[in-house]
Write a protein that holds these residues in place. Structure first.
Motif, PDB file in Angstrom:
ATOM      1  N   GLY A  69       0.821  -1.224   0.000  1.00 12.51           N
ATOM      2  CA  GLY A  69       0.000   0.000   0.000  1.00 12.51           C
ATOM      3  C   GLY A  69       0.847   1.264   0.000  1.00 12.51           C
ATOM      4  O   GLY A  69       0.601   2.187  -0.783  1.00 12.51           O
ATOM      5  N   VAL A  70       1.860   1.314   0.842  1.00 12.96           N
ATOM      6  CA  VAL A  70       2.693   2.528   0.892  1.00 12.96           C
ATOM      7  C   VAL A  70       3.628   2.616  -0.318  1.00 12.96           C
ATOM      8  O   VAL A  70       3.996   3.719  -0.732  1.00 12.96           O
ATOM      9  CB  VAL A  70       3.480   2.648   2.217  1.00 12.96           C
ATOM     10  N   GLN A  72       2.556   1.837  -3.254  1.00 15.55           N
ATOM     11  CA  GLN A  72       1.646   2.446  -4.226  1.00 15.55           C
ATOM     12  C   GLN A  72       1.525   3.950  -3.994  1.00 15.55           C
ATOM     13  O   GLN A  72       1.508   4.737  -4.950  1.00 15.55           O
ATOM     14  CB  GLN A  72       0.274   1.762  -4.137  1.00 15.55           C
ATOM     15  N   TYR A  73       1.468   4.369  -2.731  1.00 15.99           N
ATOM     16  CA  TYR A  73       1.413   5.807  -2.435  1.00 15.99           C
ATOM     17  C   TYR A  73       2.707   6.496  -2.864  1.00 15.99           C
ATOM     18  O   TYR A  73       2.700   7.617  -3.360  1.00 15.99           O
ATOM     19  CB  TYR A  73       1.177   6.052  -0.944  1.00 15.99           C
ATOM     20  N   TRP A  75       4.680   5.632  -5.313  1.00 18.79           N
ATOM     21  CA  TRP A  75       4.658   5.800  -6.775  1.00 18.79           C
ATOM     22  C   TRP A  75       3.675   6.880  -7.193  1.00 18.79           C
ATOM     23  O   TRP A  75       3.912   7.606  -8.153  1.00 18.79           O
ATOM     24  CB  TRP A  75       4.354   4.452  -7.464  1.00 18.79           C
ATOM     25  N   LEU A  76       2.570   7.006  -6.463  1.00 14.80           N
ATOM     26  CA  LEU A  76       1.585   8.046  -6.752  1.00 14.80           C
ATOM     27  C   LEU A  76       2.212   9.428  -6.545  1.00 14.80           C
ATOM     28  O   LEU A  76       2.195  10.277  -7.443  1.00 14.80           O
ATOM     29  CB  LEU A  76       0.373   7.854  -5.825  1.00 14.80           C
ATOM     30  N   VAL A  77       2.798   9.651  -5.386  1.00 15.91           N
ATOM     31  CA  VAL A  77       3.392  10.957  -5.060  1.00 15.91           C
ATOM     32  C   VAL A  77       4.533  11.277  -6.018  1.00 15.91           C
ATOM     33  O   VAL A  77       4.604  12.360  -6.604  1.00 15.91           O
ATOM     34  CB  VAL A  77       3.893  10.973  -3.597  1.00 15.91           C
ATOM     35  N   HIS A 105      -3.401  -0.116  -8.546  1.00 13.77           N
ATOM     36  CA  HIS A 105      -3.657   1.197  -7.966  1.00 13.77           C
ATOM     37  C   HIS A 105      -3.370   2.195  -9.080  1.00 13.77           C
ATOM     38  O   HIS A 105      -3.163   1.791 -10.228  1.00 13.77           O
ATOM     39  CB  HIS A 105      -2.738   1.394  -6.744  1.00 13.77           C
ATOM     40  N   GLU A 106      -3.331   3.499  -8.771  1.00 16.55           N
ATOM     41  CA  GLU A 106      -3.179   4.487  -9.849  1.00 16.55           C
ATOM     42  C   GLU A 106      -1.922   4.292 -10.683  1.00 16.55           C
ATOM     43  O   GLU A 106      -1.936   4.439 -11.896  1.00 16.55           O
ATOM     44  CB  GLU A 106      -3.211   5.902  -9.267  1.00 16.55           C
TER      45      GLU A 106
END
Ligand SMILES: [Zn+2]
Ligand SMILES: [Zn+2]
Length: 243
Positions: A69-70, A72-73, A75-77, A105-106
């Protein structure tokens, strides 16, 4: 290829370290194998998060996927900050539908691997062996054409490991139990069992990993060495192997 241990604890991480996570590198390609608790934090001591080309997961127990999960965050940021649209592929099996669906995820995409077939990711060719574990889990035999590594992921003892690990340059095993214990119910192996697998499979180097939170880890090395003539290493963060 080069292997780096990022996380090596079974179940939960000791302070300042991580559960299962290993970096596999060849030329400019980086594959992250399992993403346990604490893995994202510890990984950044060795590698830029955005320099990872792909991720592969053995199974969906938290000590192997907690930091997905983190990741994925991250990579998002970073994708917004760096203004690029790269998607990180995360390979997983589909025998846990809910676990697999969370991989997308995104800026990450879950990709199903078929454990019956060999899989190619970048320079690596990967074949799978179903492990003996309370949930579906797959060990991996990985080659870059020059050398071979085998990762048991989580498993109690089964004879199949001997053939699967045959002549591997490096064997990374679940060694969650000491020689006088029985890992069968928990789905893990003892030091003596993994030493025996390494010996019968004619492995060059054995790394004991997925380590327990109690006892003296040096005992695991001594116990494995009683049955295996090759090199036995204890997993620790930053440990690297290259061939
Ligand atoms: Zn585990
Ligand atoms: Zn597990």
């Amino acid at each position: 290829m080069k292997v780096s241990v990022i996380g090596y604890w079974g179940g939960y991480p000791a302070p300042g370290s991580a559960t299962s996570a290993y970096l596999l590198e060849k030329d400019d390609f980086t594959l992250l194998i399992d993403v346990g608790s604490g893995a994202l934090s510890r990984l950044q001591q060795y590698k830029d998060i955005m320099a990872i080309d792909a991720v592969i997961l053995s199974h969906y127990h938290y000590d192997h996927v907690a930091d997905i999960g983190v990741l994925q965050y991250a990579w998002l940021v970073q994708s917004y900050l760096m203004e690029h649209q790269d998607i990180l592929p995360i390979y997983g099996h589909t025998e846990d539908k809910e676990g697999f669906e969370k991989l997308t995820h995104e800026f990450t995409e879950g990709i199903a691997y078929n454990p019956e077939e060999t899989l190619t990711i970048g320079p690596f060719t990967i074949s799978f062996l179903k492990t003996k574990h309370p949930v579906p889990c797959y060990g991996m035999r990985i080659t870059d054409g020059d050398s071979v590594i085998v990762y048991t992921a989580d498993s109690s003892y089964q004879d199949d490991w001997i053939q699967f690990s045959q002549d591997a340059d490096l064997l990374i095993t679940d060694c969650n139990f000491y020689a006088d214990q029985d890992g069968t119910g928990a789905g893990h192996m003892t030091s003596r069992e993994v030493g025996m697998i390494a010996e019968k499979a004619n492995v060059n180097t054995l790394i004991l990993s997925h380590l327990p939170q109690y006892g003296d880890h040096q005992d695991l090395v001594n116990q494995a060495s009683e049955v295996f003539d090759g090199r036995v290493l204890l997993a620790e963060e930053g440990l690297t192997w290259e061939k």
